[in-house]
Design an enzyme around this catalytic site. Structure first.
Site, PDB file in Angstrom:
ATOM      1  N   LYS A 108      47.923  33.362 111.244  1.00  0.00           N
ATOM      2  CA  LYS A 108      48.242  32.237 110.342  1.00  0.00           C
ATOM      3  C   LYS A 108      48.542  30.899 111.301  1.00  0.00           C
ATOM      4  CE  LYS A 108      48.572  33.420 105.904  1.00  0.00           C
ATOM      5  NZ  LYS A 108      47.761  32.940 104.934  1.00  0.00           N
ATOM      6  N   LYS A 215      40.664  38.467  96.040  1.00  0.00           N
ATOM      7  CA  LYS A 215      41.766  38.920  95.875  1.00  0.00           C
ATOM      8  C   LYS A 215      41.775  39.287  94.204  1.00  0.00           C
ATOM      9  CE  LYS A 215      44.117  36.282  99.545  1.00  0.00           C
ATOM     10  NZ  LYS A 215      45.196  35.298  99.809  1.00  0.00           N
TER      11      LYS A 215
END
Length: 326
Positions: A108, A215
């Site tokens: 991240k 997803k």
């Protein structure tokens, strides 16, 4: 897909609050609703800031997984990546140690309140731990504008990035950045531009991405996600939304059903949970997850039951979202 009556869902619905091993996406606890359909346990866990219209798509996915048969698999195990939150560089080894055998790490970056120097040191630490053969990708969650992204990815390019996930927020920005990076060999992956878009295929038509991150819950279910990948004609990475092991098994079923699986998938995030809802959590072993469907454990559902006010909040949200389904 037939929508079951709300009463059938509420009959087994349980709301849980699971602590994380480290802060992720600004939260220390992950909440979710679990319920059991004819095909097994399933999960409804849109992030709390999402409006009902968006969250109802997640409910459609949960219902599909609980009530319908999953598509036939092409594989019985799925390779997964480690996920490194926006931690200090010194904490990277401990995070990576949670992901047994993973050969790829997603890091991240562009965290609010942090600097590019923080990102560089974090990615440097990951590359050091992964070694030259490891794969390192970064995820900015749309946190940079085009100039910031170009500067950041040039600074990070020394770490041999596999790709950059959603470096900018809009499709136009992604297309501009992709053109600027044409000579830098840093592929662009689209995540939010797929799962949060009114038209999930727009980013592919615009030539703004080299691959898609998909997803199951945000796209409305396994079958819809497979349709999007087929229509887009781009390689796909299956990822998760910090699901419990129940939700992760939905993602594994999606990854197993893809005809091609060129990248390790972001489905190892149960390793970031300090607790789970099944006695055998879906955590990476040797860098892979098996194609299996865990059942929720009654004792764990009780142990991690959400506070009454949070339980009421989630069940009311479920009712509103159910009313929005066709």
């Amino acid at each position: 897909m037939d929508i079951p009556p709300l009463a059938d869902i509420l009959a087994t619905a349980r709301v849980v609050a699971l602590p994380l091993t480290t802060r992720f996406r600004g939260v220390d606890v992950r909440e979710a609703v679990l319920f059991e359909g004819p095909r097994g346990w399933t999960e409804f866990s849109p992030f709390v800031e999402y409006e009902d219209a968006e969250a109802s798509t997640w409910l459609a996915a949960a219902i599909e997984y609980g009530w319908d048969a999953v598509p036939a698999p092409h594989r019985d195990a799925v390779p997964v990546n480690a996920t490194v939150p926006a931690v200090a560089a010194a904490d990277v080894p401990a995070v990576l140690a949670l992901f047994d055998g993973c050969r790829t790490a997603k890091v991240k970056v562009a965290e609010r309140g942090q600097s590019l120097a923080d990102d560089v040191e974090r990615v440097r630490a990951v590359r050091r731990e992964m070694g030259p053969e490891g794969r390192v990708r970064v995820d900015a969650n749309g946190g940079w504008n085009v100039d910031e992204a170009e500067r950041a990815l040039h600074a990070l390019s020394e770490f041999d990035l596999e790709y950059a996930e959603q470096p900018c927020a809009t499709i136009d920005e992604l297309a501009d950045l992709r053109e600027r990076l044409a000579d830098w060999d840093i592929p662009i992956a689209a995540d939010e531009s797929v799962r949060k878009a009114a038209d999930p295929l727009a980013v592919a038509r615009a030539g703004a991405a080299d691959l898609l991150v998909i997803k199951a819950q945000p796209l409305g279910g396994i079958r819809r996600a497979l349709e999007i990948v087929a229509e887009a004609g781009l390689p796909a990475v299956v990822s998760s939304a910090l699901d419990t092991s129940i939700g992760l098994s939905m993602g594994v079923a999606l990854a197993a059903a893809l005809p091609r699986l060129d990248y390790d998938c972001g489905l190892g995030t149960a390793s970031l949970l300090a607790a789970d809802v099944t006695a055998a959590p879906l955590r990476p072993r040797g860098g892979v997850l098996p194609l299996e469907r865990p059942a929720a454990d009654a004792a764990l559902l009780d142990a991690h039951r959400a506070a009454p006010e949070r339980e009421q909040w989630w069940l009311e949200r479920l009712r509103r979202c159910h009313a929005l389904l066709p």
